[in-house]
Design a protein around this motif. Structure first.
Motif, PDB file in Angstrom:
ATOM      1  N   ALA A   1       0.978  -1.742  -0.238  1.00 35.44           N
ATOM      2  CA  ALA A   1      -0.427  -0.078   0.114  1.00 35.44           C
ATOM      3  C   ALA A   1       1.239   1.335  -0.330  1.00 35.44           C
ATOM      4  N   VAL A   2       2.315   0.916   0.868  1.00 38.92           N
ATOM      5  CA  VAL A   2       2.985   2.369   1.231  1.00 38.92           C
ATOM      6  C   VAL A   2       3.700   2.339  -0.094  1.00 38.92           C
TER       7      VAL A   2
ATOM      8  N   PHE B   1      -9.882   1.388  32.519  1.00 39.29           N
ATOM      9  CA  PHE B   1     -10.278   1.807  31.245  1.00 39.29           C
ATOM     10  C   PHE B   1      -8.985   2.675  31.249  1.00 39.29           C
TER      11      PHE B   1
ATOM     12  N   LEU C   1      -3.073   1.687  24.572  1.00 37.75           N
ATOM     13  CA  LEU C   1      -3.625   2.024  23.710  1.00 37.75           C
ATOM     14  C   LEU C   1      -3.283   3.956  22.578  1.00 37.75           C
TER      15      LEU C   1
ATOM     16  N   LEU D   1       5.700   7.062  11.679  1.00 35.80           N
ATOM     17  CA  LEU D   1       5.087   7.222  10.068  1.00 35.80           C
ATOM     18  C   LEU D   1       5.783   9.128  10.020  1.00 35.80           C
TER      19      LEU D   1
ATOM     20  N   SER E   1       8.094   9.404   6.770  1.00 36.65           N
ATOM     21  CA  SER E   1       7.470  10.998   5.789  1.00 36.65           C
ATOM     22  C   SER E   1       8.992  11.835   5.882  1.00 36.65           C
TER      23      SER E   1
ATOM     24  N   LEU F   1     -12.776  -9.111  20.142  1.00 34.24           N
ATOM     25  CA  LEU F   1     -13.068  -8.518  18.636  1.00 34.24           C
ATOM     26  C   LEU F   1     -13.005  -9.870  17.520  1.00 34.24           C
TER      27      LEU F   1
ATOM     28  N   MET G   1       5.101   9.538  -1.962  1.00 33.29           N
ATOM     29  CA  MET G   1       5.177   8.883  -1.004  1.00 33.29           C
ATOM     30  C   MET G   1       4.270   9.327   0.350  1.00 33.29           C
ATOM     31  N   ASN G   2       4.331  10.195   0.551  1.00 32.37           N
ATOM     32  CA  ASN G   2       3.472  10.706   1.830  1.00 32.37           C
ATOM     33  C   ASN G   2       1.850  10.499   1.643  1.00 32.37           C
TER      34      ASN G   2
ATOM     35  N   ASN H   1       1.173   8.119  -0.050  1.00 33.80           N
ATOM     36  CA  ASN H   1       0.751   7.182   0.414  1.00 33.80           C
ATOM     37  C   ASN H   1       0.486   5.752   1.676  1.00 33.80           C
ATOM     38  N   LEU H   2       1.192   7.402   2.685  1.00 35.05           N
ATOM     39  CA  LEU H   2       1.538   6.717   3.167  1.00 35.05           C
ATOM     40  C   LEU H   2       0.142   6.964   4.536  1.00 35.05           C
TER      41      LEU H   2
ATOM     42  N   VAL I   1      -3.348   6.340   3.045  1.00 29.54           N
ATOM     43  CA  VAL I   1      -3.921   5.066   3.448  1.00 29.54           C
ATOM     44  C   VAL I   1      -3.435   4.398   4.927  1.00 29.54           C
ATOM     45  N   LEU I   2      -1.839   4.330   5.821  1.00 32.01           N
ATOM     46  CA  LEU I   2      -1.863   3.545   7.102  1.00 32.01           C
ATOM     47  C   LEU I   2      -2.816   4.795   7.679  1.00 32.01           C
TER      48      LEU I   2
ATOM     49  N   PHE J   1      -4.883   3.357  10.906  1.00 34.75           N
ATOM     50  CA  PHE J   1      -4.237   3.553  12.201  1.00 34.75           C
ATOM     51  C   PHE J   1      -5.507   3.773  12.908  1.00 34.75           C
TER      52      PHE J   1
ATOM     53  N   ILE K   1      -8.894   1.692  13.239  1.00 33.48           N
ATOM     54  CA  ILE K   1      -8.181   1.052  14.647  1.00 33.48           C
ATOM     55  C   ILE K   1      -8.376   1.347  15.810  1.00 33.48           C
ATOM     56  N   PHE K   2      -7.710   2.373  15.815  1.00 32.83           N
ATOM     57  CA  PHE K   2      -7.501   3.121  17.426  1.00 32.83           C
ATOM     58  C   PHE K   2      -8.407   3.152  17.947  1.00 32.83           C
TER      59      PHE K   2
ATOM     60  N   LEU L   1     -11.319   0.224  19.073  1.00 31.31           N
ATOM     61  CA  LEU L   1     -10.398  -0.213  20.405  1.00 31.31           C
ATOM     62  C   LEU L   1     -10.978   0.986  21.361  1.00 31.31           C
ATOM     63  N   PHE L   2     -10.660   1.527  21.575  1.00 34.99           N
ATOM     64  CA  PHE L   2     -11.618   3.169  22.355  1.00 34.99           C
ATOM     65  C   PHE L   2     -12.449   3.065  22.564  1.00 34.99           C
TER      66      PHE L   2
ATOM     67  N   ARG M   1     -14.442   0.059  22.340  1.00 33.80           N
ATOM     68  CA  ARG M   1     -14.512  -1.098  22.652  1.00 33.80           C
ATOM     69  C   ARG M   1     -14.449  -1.138  24.112  1.00 33.80           C
ATOM     70  N   LEU M   2     -13.169  -0.711  24.450  1.00 31.34           N
ATOM     71  CA  LEU M   2     -12.851  -0.695  25.884  1.00 31.34           C
ATOM     72  C   LEU M   2     -13.998   0.315  26.643  1.00 31.34           C
ATOM     73  N   LEU M   3     -14.425   1.290  26.133  1.00 32.64           N
ATOM     74  CA  LEU M   3     -15.502   1.894  26.310  1.00 32.64           C
ATOM     75  C   LEU M   3     -16.607   1.711  26.920  1.00 32.64           C
TER      76      LEU M   3
END
Lengths: 412, 610
Positions: free
Chosen positions: A177-178, A318, A325, A336, A340, A372, B1-2, B4-5, B7-8, B12, B15-16, B19-20, B22-24
């Motif tokens: 992807a990168v 929590f 986290l 990241l 960059s 999950l 390059m930047n 493309n980053l 997407v990451l 991310f 995802i965070f 998860l946050f 879910r913890l809540l």
């Protein structure tokens, strides 16, 4: 001796994030292990001590890789790769067995797990590959790439170690992807894997197929793409039950063990449930260090390693969970940023590969403990008990700092 | 390059955030729920069952007690940690000790029962070799022991694990899943006294259920001890007299209502329920023999034993006088239809009292017709028929006392005279229990209907009286003493020279009545008596289903019991009766034979029916 100017250019946040996580790890490892170690070995600090030794060894790795100019890694990449393959091959013959898998070298009281360290070596190898061939241009490129990931993948598959094998796949996809690979290629690579995962739930799978078709429609995909992508997914869906039925019982057993290494002795979902209870019962403030009932009464399996997040969730609540986290967020964000800011492609691929690897570890591990994601044995970076994992993560940290220290041209 | 980053970065962030959230969800929204689950996880209650109270008979003899049952269990979490070779060694050693092959069921967290009810010696051996048998435990638990097996099974009842429907009814009274409760007899009725209070320990346990420390410990309180009015020896006599005939025997103290013996056959061994029932045994139990039915409390047509009610009603209502003489030709004519007397040749001219002595049907057809259903029903109810006696045992039926309204509402038919004449001899719709008849005959002497009871007293562990059975007068009969007197005289004559001579034994003067109740199949045989006739101590009701002849099948049972009673229990010996001139009851007078045509005495060719 110590190059302080270089050290000054290192990333402070990254140091902070990593040490915070390691510290959390020490507390949680002590909490989850002291009573059992006291009982069986007479030393409540045994696991903490062992983790500390791993930390020292990891520190050495960190220093070496931080001081090593990352550009030299590019030249070393093929050697790392070959050494990695040799280790992975050796462990299959001479390794120690545990939980039905062959993953370890036993060196005195310590065990060494080549598959853990192989992840970072693969990141280096892939970074070297992509920095030369930014875009995949020919079938040959794709073939080389697949072979590069496929070899260690197969060796790890043979152990078997699903977690690590998955990580390798994710690292490949993340770095693709990168590299700016076409979304279609990414979809072509990832969608059949998702198909395999969803196929047992036939309705979910059908819905998923509709979504894939919708994406293809919205992106004005060519007929060839339609044919390749949807065809591959449907083929996988049809072939799976047929292949499954052709397998012998012990083979099925092996695959099930591969899919679920922490083979569940108390019935499906027991581990996840206990982990959820532990985390949920922590509430906002947590039950306090050493006061988690789920932890202290050993309700959670592998709580010092794979399920360590449930210890943190229960005892530090929590607040503790969000702190962990946050530390990971900080780590990934810095990785990241470094990616960059480094001037060359190799460095950028290196940093983003490490970011993908760390983030995926964290997501899969915490996702598993909070119910999950399915239970797949995968450590929480920097936190989980385990020398090989800690060593690998500290090497990654070293590489990131090496990148950080060399992102601007240093004026001597 | 930047670019493309990015997407990451987006992946991310997703995802965070996930998860946050879910913890809540887990820790804040559902925190309380998981906290409760964690608390439940960490503490387990290990129940310790209380031994049930001991049951004694009236002389203090133990009828039911508890014995320890030893069982061997395997703790899977201990065994599973062993190597296969070690596991095999332990299981082989255990198999040698138990003397049988071990078949393990699926592994679980809970201890696995290997063998239940093993003998004490083996349990000791397993305990002694505990070092070699890691993961194997021998436990003991009190279970019920019915010392006399089948004896008085229907009185004592049996015990078993509480069932779902029972639990839903008894939940408020502190019953729990897995409790052992009484299922029949006094075990059921007095369960709340007998069961005691289960104790237990609240222990902190780890994931394997291994107890770590005791949080709280409550000693079980044994159940209260119970003394019955039952006389074990008399019960044995009654049961052996009944033998293997389907039927029931009730022996009751006439004045107090204390049940001295209560037998019902077919019966069962309550001990069988302790160590699991074999399939074949269930099949037998559930066959057509219905061993669980307490026949002393079940309903049957009374037949001629009902004639005392007809007689009392006729005399009280003035539809007949004791001097009245009827003529029996062996049949009774009603609207062109003939109803037979059991004695085909007829009893000739016969008084209403003598009709009872010889159980003449013709006399009682006529009295039944004169009285009609409603008057008969009124007196039947006065004598306690149609309602439960109130004995403290389960299964009691109340029977049926029919009248015009009853027939109308249940059968939708009018009452006919034909029904009345049947009613007069205790046939037709009327249904009674052997126990009701025992109470009825007991009331003839005192003029009072008493409630029968079987539990004398219950004392708790400190010997404090917490329950006492007492004599209760349910009702006064409201029948003139003179009427009762002539009935009692007639009943005495039944035994002396009438249809009940089989029970006429020396040493104890008996009064009673035979009965043969017509019903599908062979007739039921009844015999009810009390003795001594002038000061009754006991009442015996014996009933043999399809026994055919009341004057034999049932009378012999009563005779055996009376013989034993006279020898072993009779308060004062009676002097042998002086031979008296043969006479016939004619009202209050005793008229010598010859003044009336002498009834034909029963012969073997012509057995006395009714």
């Amino acid at each position: 001796m110590i190059n302080f100017r270089l050290l000054k250019a290192s990333d402070l946040w990254l140091w902070l994030a990593a040490s915070g996580l390691v510290l959390f790890g020490f507390f949680a490892i002590f909490s989850s292990s002291f009573s059992l170690q006291m009982k069986f070995n007479g030393d409540p600090l045994l696991f903490v001590k062992r983790q500390f030794i791993s930390f020292i060894v990891g520190g050495l790795g960190l220093i070496i890789f931080a001081y090593l100019d990352y550009k030299r890694l590019k030249k070393l990449a093929p050697y790392f790769y070959i050494v990695m393959l040799i280790f992975l091959g050796l462990v299959l013959f001479g390794g120690s067995k545990a939980l039905g898998a062959q993953r370890w070298f036993q060196i005195g009281p310590f065990s060494f797990q080549p598959s853990e360290v192989s992840k970072i070596f693969l990141v280096i190898a892939l970074a070297a590959f992509f920095s030369v061939r930014t875009r995949l241009k020919s079938i040959k490129d794709v073939g080389e790439l697949l072979a590069m990931v496929g070899l260690p993948f197969l060796l790890i598959f043979k152990q078997p170690d699903l977690g690590t094998a998955l990580v390798l796949g994710v690292i490949l996809i993340g770095m693709l992807a990168v590299s700016g690979a076409s979304p279609k290629l990414l979809i072509l690579l990832t969608s059949p894997i998702i198909s395999i995962m969803l196929r047992p739930f036939i309705y979910l799978w059908l819905i998923y197929l509709v979504i894939v078709a919708l994406i293809l429609f919205l992106t004005n995909a060519s007929w060839l793409d339609w044919f390749l992508i949807l065809g591959l997914n449907i083929l996988v869906g049809i072939a799976m039950p047929i292949i499954w039925s052709m397998l012998k019982a012990y083979q099925k057993q092996r695959i099930l063990a591969f899919l679920n290494p922490a083979a569940d002795p108390f019935g499906a979902g027991y581990h996840t449930l206990q982990s959820k209870i532990a985390i949920g019962s922590g509430g906002f403030w947590g039950k306090g260090f050493l006061h988690g009932t789920q932890t202290q009464l050993q309700f959670i399996p592998e709580q010092h390693s794979d399920f360590i997040f449930s210890v943190i969730g229960e005892e530090f609540g929590f607040l503790g969970g969000v702190a962990v986290l946050g530390l990971f967020g900080l780590f990934v964000w810095r990785a990241l940023t470094i990616a960059s800011e480094v001037p060359d492609l190799f460095g950028a691929f290196l940093a983003s590969g490490i970011a993908v690897m760390t983030a995926f570890h964290m997501a899969a591990n915490i996702g598993m403990t909070v119910g999950l994601l399915p239970v797949v044995g995968m450590p929480l970076p920097f936190v989980s008990f385990g020398g090989s994992s800690l060593l690998m993560n500290m090497i990654s940290l070293g590489i990131l700092q090496s990148l950080s220290m060399r992102r601007q041209k240093l004026i001597f | 390059m930047n670019k493309n980053l990015q997407v990451l970065v987006i992946s991310f962030i997703v995802i965070f955030v996930l998860l946050f959230l879910r913890l809540l969800h887990l820790q804040i929204a559902d925190g309380a729920k998981f906290n409760r689950l964690a608390l439940e996880n960490a503490a387990k209650t290990v129940p310790e069952s209380a031994p049930r109270g001991i049951i004694y008979d009236r002389q203090g003899k133990v009828l039911v007690e508890n014995r320890p049952v030893f069982s061997v269990r395997i703790l899977p979490y201990v065994l599973n940690k062993k190597s296969p070779a070690e596991q095999k060694r332990i299981l082989d050693l255990l198999a040698t000790l138990l003397g049988e092959k071990i078949e393990l069921k699926v592994s679980a967290v809970e201890p696995i029962l290997v063998k239940d009810d093993i003998v004490f010696d083996i349990a000791i051996k397993v305990e002694e070799r505990g070092q070699e048998l890691e993961g194997v435990i021998a436990t003991s638990q009190p279970v019920r022991l019915f010392k006399y097996g089948n004896l008085a099974a229907h009185v004592l009842g049996y015990v078993g694990e509480i069932e779902a429907n029972e639990l839903s009814q008894l939940k408020d009274q502190g019953y729990r899943q897995g409790d052992i409760v009484g299922k029949d007899g006094v075990e059921k009725i007095y369960d709340q006294f007998l069961r005691g209070t289960n104790g237990g320990k609240r222990v902190e346990v780890d994931v394997y259920g291994t107890p770590l420390r005791i949080l709280e410990s409550i000693e079980p309180t044994p159940g209260a001890d119970m003394q019955l009015t039952l006389d074990t020896q008399l019960q044995q006599v009654a049961e052996s007299a009944l033998g293997q005939q389907e039927g029931a025997v009730v022996v009751m103290q006439a004045k107090t209502g204390e049940i001295l013996a209560l037998a019902s056959y077919p019966n069962y061994d309550p001990n069988l329920f302790i160590s699991g029932f074999k399939h074949a045994q269930w099949a037998q139990m559930n066959g057509s023999r219905h061993p669980f039915i307490n026949r002393a409390l079940a309903i049957y047509p009374p037949g001629s034993i009902f004639k005392v009610v007809t007689l009392a009603a006729a005399l009280e209502e003035g539809v007949a006088s004791i001097d009245e003489v009827l003529d029996c030709h062996g049949y009774y004519k009603l609207h062109n239809r003939l109803a037979k007397c059991w004695l085909a040749s007829g009893h000739g001219p016969i008084s209403v009292l003598e009709g009872l002595v010889w159980s003449c049907d013709v006399v009682y057809y006529e009295l039944g017709r004169r009285l009609g259903p409603d008057k008969l029903a009124k007196y039947a109810r006065k004598f306690g028929l149609g309602s439960k006696t109130g004995l403290d045992l389960p299964q009691e039926k109340k029977g049926t006392v029919p009248d015009t309204a009853w027939k109308k509402s249940y059968l939708g038919q009018n009452w006919y005279d034909g029904d009345s004449i049947n009613y007069g001899i205790g046939q037709g719709f009327i249904q009674v229990t052997p126990l009701q008849m025992a109470c009825l005959y007991a009331s003839l002497s005192s003029g009072k209907l008493v409630r029968p009871y079987i539990v004398k007293e219950i004392r708790d562990q400190n010997n404090q009286l917490i329950y006492q059975g007492t004599t209760e007068v349910v009702s006064e009969l409201g029948i003139a003493p003179k009427t009762l007197l002539v009935i009692r005289q007639a009943l005495r004559e039944v035994i002396r020279r009438g249809t009940g001579v089989a029970a006429n034994i020396p040493g104890i003067p008996v009064a009673g009545k035979t009965g043969t109740a017509e019903n599908p199949g062979l007739a039921h045989a009844w015999f009810i008596c009390y003795a001594p006739f002038d000061n009754p101590e006991i009442v015996i009701a014996s009933f043999v289903a399809h026994g055919e002849h009341g004057d034999r099948a049932s009378a012999y049972i009563a005779r055996d019991i009376l013989r034993w009673y006279e020898k072993e229990r009779l308060a004062q010996p009676y002097p042998p009766e002086e031979p008296e001139a043969q006479y016939i009851l004619h009202g209050s007078r005793k008229v010598p034979y010859g003044n009336f045509r002498r009834p034909v005495l029963p012969t073997t060719d012509n057995p006395a029916h009714l």
